[in-house]
Design an enzyme around this catalytic site. Structure first.
Site, PDB file in Angstrom:
ATOM      1  N   ARG A  49       0.850  -1.201   0.000  1.00  0.00           N
ATOM      2  CA  ARG A  49       0.000   0.000   0.000  1.00  0.00           C
ATOM      3  C   ARG A  49       0.886   1.252   0.000  1.00  0.00           C
ATOM      4  O   ARG A  49       0.551   2.259  -0.597  1.00  0.00           O
ATOM      5  CB  ARG A  49      -0.962   0.007   1.201  1.00  0.00           C
ATOM      6  CG  ARG A  49      -1.753   1.317   1.317  1.00  0.00           C
ATOM      7  CD  ARG A  49      -3.075   1.172   2.075  1.00  0.00           C
ATOM      8  NE  ARG A  49      -2.936   0.478   3.329  1.00  0.00           N
ATOM      9  CZ  ARG A  49      -2.413   0.992   4.451  1.00  0.00           C
ATOM     10  NH1 ARG A  49      -1.971   2.230   4.469  1.00  0.00           N
ATOM     11  NH2 ARG A  49      -2.326   0.279   5.547  1.00  0.00           N
ATOM     12  N   TYR A 102     -16.205  17.448 -15.542  1.00  0.00           N
ATOM     13  CA  TYR A 102     -16.668  16.052 -15.622  1.00  0.00           C
ATOM     14  C   TYR A 102     -17.700  15.796 -14.504  1.00  0.00           C
ATOM     15  O   TYR A 102     -17.487  16.196 -13.353  1.00  0.00           O
ATOM     16  CB  TYR A 102     -15.456  15.114 -15.505  1.00  0.00           C
ATOM     17  CG  TYR A 102     -15.849  13.695 -15.218  1.00  0.00           C
ATOM     18  CD1 TYR A 102     -16.631  12.976 -16.117  1.00  0.00           C
ATOM     19  CD2 TYR A 102     -15.473  13.069 -14.036  1.00  0.00           C
ATOM     20  CE1 TYR A 102     -17.020  11.676 -15.844  1.00  0.00           C
ATOM     21  CE2 TYR A 102     -15.856  11.764 -13.753  1.00  0.00           C
ATOM     22  CZ  TYR A 102     -16.637  11.079 -14.669  1.00  0.00           C
ATOM     23  OH  TYR A 102     -17.037   9.806 -14.394  1.00  0.00           O
ATOM     24  N   ASP A 175      -6.994  18.932 -14.795  1.00  0.00           N
ATOM     25  CA  ASP A 175      -7.340  17.575 -15.221  1.00  0.00           C
ATOM     26  C   ASP A 175      -6.934  17.468 -16.691  1.00  0.00           C
ATOM     27  O   ASP A 175      -7.536  18.077 -17.564  1.00  0.00           O
ATOM     28  CB  ASP A 175      -8.852  17.351 -15.039  1.00  0.00           C
ATOM     29  CG  ASP A 175      -9.254  15.909 -15.314  1.00  0.00           C
ATOM     30  OD1 ASP A 175      -8.605  15.264 -16.148  1.00  0.00           O
ATOM     31  OD2 ASP A 175     -10.244  15.440 -14.718  1.00  0.00           O
ATOM     32  N   LYS A 200      -8.438   6.360 -19.407  1.00  0.00           N
ATOM     33  CA  LYS A 200      -8.706   6.860 -20.755  1.00  0.00           C
ATOM     34  C   LYS A 200      -7.476   6.682 -21.655  1.00  0.00           C
ATOM     35  O   LYS A 200      -7.017   5.574 -21.817  1.00  0.00           O
ATOM     36  CB  LYS A 200      -9.164   8.322 -20.674  1.00  0.00           C
ATOM     37  CG  LYS A 200     -10.169   8.583 -19.540  1.00  0.00           C
ATOM     38  CD  LYS A 200     -11.460   7.830 -19.748  1.00  0.00           C
ATOM     39  CE  LYS A 200     -12.573   8.318 -18.872  1.00  0.00           C
ATOM     40  NZ  LYS A 200     -13.003   7.536 -17.769  1.00  0.00           N
TER      41      LYS A 200
HETATM   42  C1  LIG Z   1     -11.982  14.350 -17.443  1.00  0.00           C
HETATM   43  C2  LIG Z   1     -12.190  13.211 -16.497  1.00  0.00           C
HETATM   44  N1  LIG Z   1     -11.623  13.258 -15.280  1.00  0.00           N
HETATM   45  C3  LIG Z   1     -11.790  12.271 -14.386  1.00  0.00           C
HETATM   46  C4  LIG Z   1     -12.549  11.159 -14.675  1.00  0.00           C
HETATM   47  C5  LIG Z   1     -12.733  10.084 -13.641  1.00  0.00           C
HETATM   48  O1  LIG Z   1     -11.922   8.983 -13.960  1.00  0.00           O
HETATM   49  P1  LIG Z   1     -12.227   7.471 -13.492  1.00  0.00           P
HETATM   50  O2  LIG Z   1     -13.463   7.026 -14.177  1.00  0.00           O
HETATM   51  O3  LIG Z   1     -10.986   6.742 -13.918  1.00  0.00           O
HETATM   52  O4  LIG Z   1     -12.401   7.492 -12.014  1.00  0.00           O
HETATM   53  C6  LIG Z   1     -13.165  11.062 -15.929  1.00  0.00           C
HETATM   54  C7  LIG Z   1     -13.980   9.890 -16.263  1.00  0.00           C
HETATM   55  O5  LIG Z   1     -14.674   9.856 -17.255  1.00  0.00           O
HETATM   56  C8  LIG Z   1     -12.975  12.116 -16.865  1.00  0.00           C
HETATM   57  O6  LIG Z   1     -13.557  12.095 -18.081  1.00  0.00           O
END
Ligand SMILES: Cc1ncc(COP(=O)(O)O)c(C=O)c1O
Length: 387
Positions: A49, A102, A175, A200
């Site tokens: 961890r 998001y 992000d 992604k």
């Molecule tokens: C721009 C963005 N940030 C964060 C996330 C969250 O990621 P996760 O689904 O891997 O938790 C997403 C998910 O679609 C996203 O599109």
């Protein structure tokens, strides 16, 4: 020889470093625990961890790509975002977020704010001047940015927003999931922290849920690392190994995604059933000039609007090369309806404020032949015209 580029170093992360069998590809370290060399003599790793060699290899590769001082690998993009919130905000602090971020991030920010963890201010960061005024007036602890935004692909001019945030002592977090460090490097523009959903493009094969945090300063990276270990938000060894494998093709995939997306956007805008196309690569996109200046490319995401939900249904039913599914950034093309899918957790008022309508569709353009993708979309639009 001159020093290899960040991309070369990241793509070669761990290659040829195995000393046990001379494996070219680094092995996965699945063990949860490690022997001590002797009494009170811990080695580099003790419990997984806290640290894990495979996870660290991936973290180093992402840090190299983003040009940071340190970083961590998390169990998901949301795990990465939660870790940053734990590290950066305490009760009484405030965070400024984009009005169209998001949906999962939006839900986390608001649910934590409702419990008194911090205060949320919603800002339209695409209006640079007004956003800078708001930052000066509100002086938030953290400014959260997402550019291009999800799903409308609006562009935030990072440098002035980051500079204004620095004036008031706010940390900026970007992000960078949609563009990846291949197409955008926020830390070089002064951002403090970058977060990713590695689910992604970084992994790129739609078979891992993962996340990452990279910080420009070592002390911020250490703080995030402390909270990931303490709260248990870190990623697993197996997932780290898969993401590392996926990342070895990242620059090639990003170029192919972009070529496909540009062709798709150009074809969509020709069709009368399409009300609007949102793609920063289109010269009349409101953020085109900023995107051309601050990004290394326009990315693989396209969204567009039909005239209503009946049209959306006719369009989606019958698509052959686009799967109706959430997520993005894989080799396969996906179509999603944000209002009923990725952004369903937003209130109707928040959806309206963010400009998300029932006719909006988002495409993650995959690596299939762009001619096939366009033919599939055009067939869908003909179904709409025939309604
Ligand atoms: C721009 C963005 N940030 C964060 C996330 C969250 O990621 P996760 O689904 O891997 O938790 C997403 C998910 O679609 C996203 O599109």
């Amino acid at each position: 020889m001159t020093e290899p580029s960040d991309i070369t170093r990241a793509l070669r992360a761990g290659i040829g470093t195995d000393t046990s069998a001379g494996a070219v590809i680094p092995p996965i370290h699945l063990s949860t625990t490690y022997t001590f060399a002797g009494f009170n003599e811990p080695r580099a790793h003790d419990y997984a961890r806290a640290t894990n060699p495979t996870r660290e290899l991936l973290a180093d590769a992402i840090v190299t790509l983003e040009g940071g001082a340190g970083g961590i690998v998390c169990a998901s993009g949301m795990g990465a975002i939660t870790t940053v919130l734990l590290a950066m905000l305490k009760v009484g602090d405030s965070i400024a977020i984009p009005h169209d971020c998001y949906g999962g991030s939006w839900r986390l920010f608001h649910r934590m704010a409702e419990r008194g963890n911090f205060t949320v201010h919603t800002i339209d960061f695409t209006d640079t001047e007004t956003a800078c005024e708001s930052i000066r007036r509100l002086a938030p602890t953290v400014v959260w940015l997402e550019t291009p935004s999800n799903p409308l692909l609006r562009i935030t001019d990072l440098e002035p927003i980051i500079a204004t945030s620095q004036e008031v002592g706010a940390k900026t977090v970007v992000d960078n999931t949609f563009l990846t460090p291949v197409l955008q490097r926020p830390l070089a523009m002064g951002a403090d922290i970058v977060v990713h959903s590695t689910t992604k493009y970084l992994n790129g094969h739609s078979d891992v849920i993962g996340g990452a945090v990279v910080a420009r300063r070592a002390e911020d990276a250490e703080l995030c690392d402390f909270w990931a270990k303490t709260a248990g938000t870190m990623g697993t060894a197996f997932d780290s190994w898969l993401v590392l494998r996926g990342m070895r093709t990242l620059p090639v995939r990003m170029r192919a995604h972009e070529a496909g997306a540009s062709a798709v956007a150009a074809a969509l805008r020709e069709h009368p059933a399409v009300r609007t196309v949102h793609y920063p690569g289109l010269p009349d996109h409101p953020g085109h000039e900023i995107a051309a200046r601050q990004q290394g490319g326009f990315g693989g995401m396209v969204s567009f609007e039909l005239f209503g939900e009946a049209e959306v249904r006719a369009f989606i039913d019958g698509l052959q090369c686009f799967s109706l599914a959430e997520s993005l950034g894989g080799t396969e093309s996906l179509v999603s309806h944000p209002v009923t899918m990725t952004h369903a957790s937003m209130s109707p008022e928040a959806l309206a404020k963010a400009g998300l309508s029932g006719g909006l569709l988002r495409l993650s353009v995959g690596l299939e032949d762009p001619a096939d993708l366009i033919a599939d979309l055009q067939a869908g639009l003909e179904r709409v015209t025939g309604l």
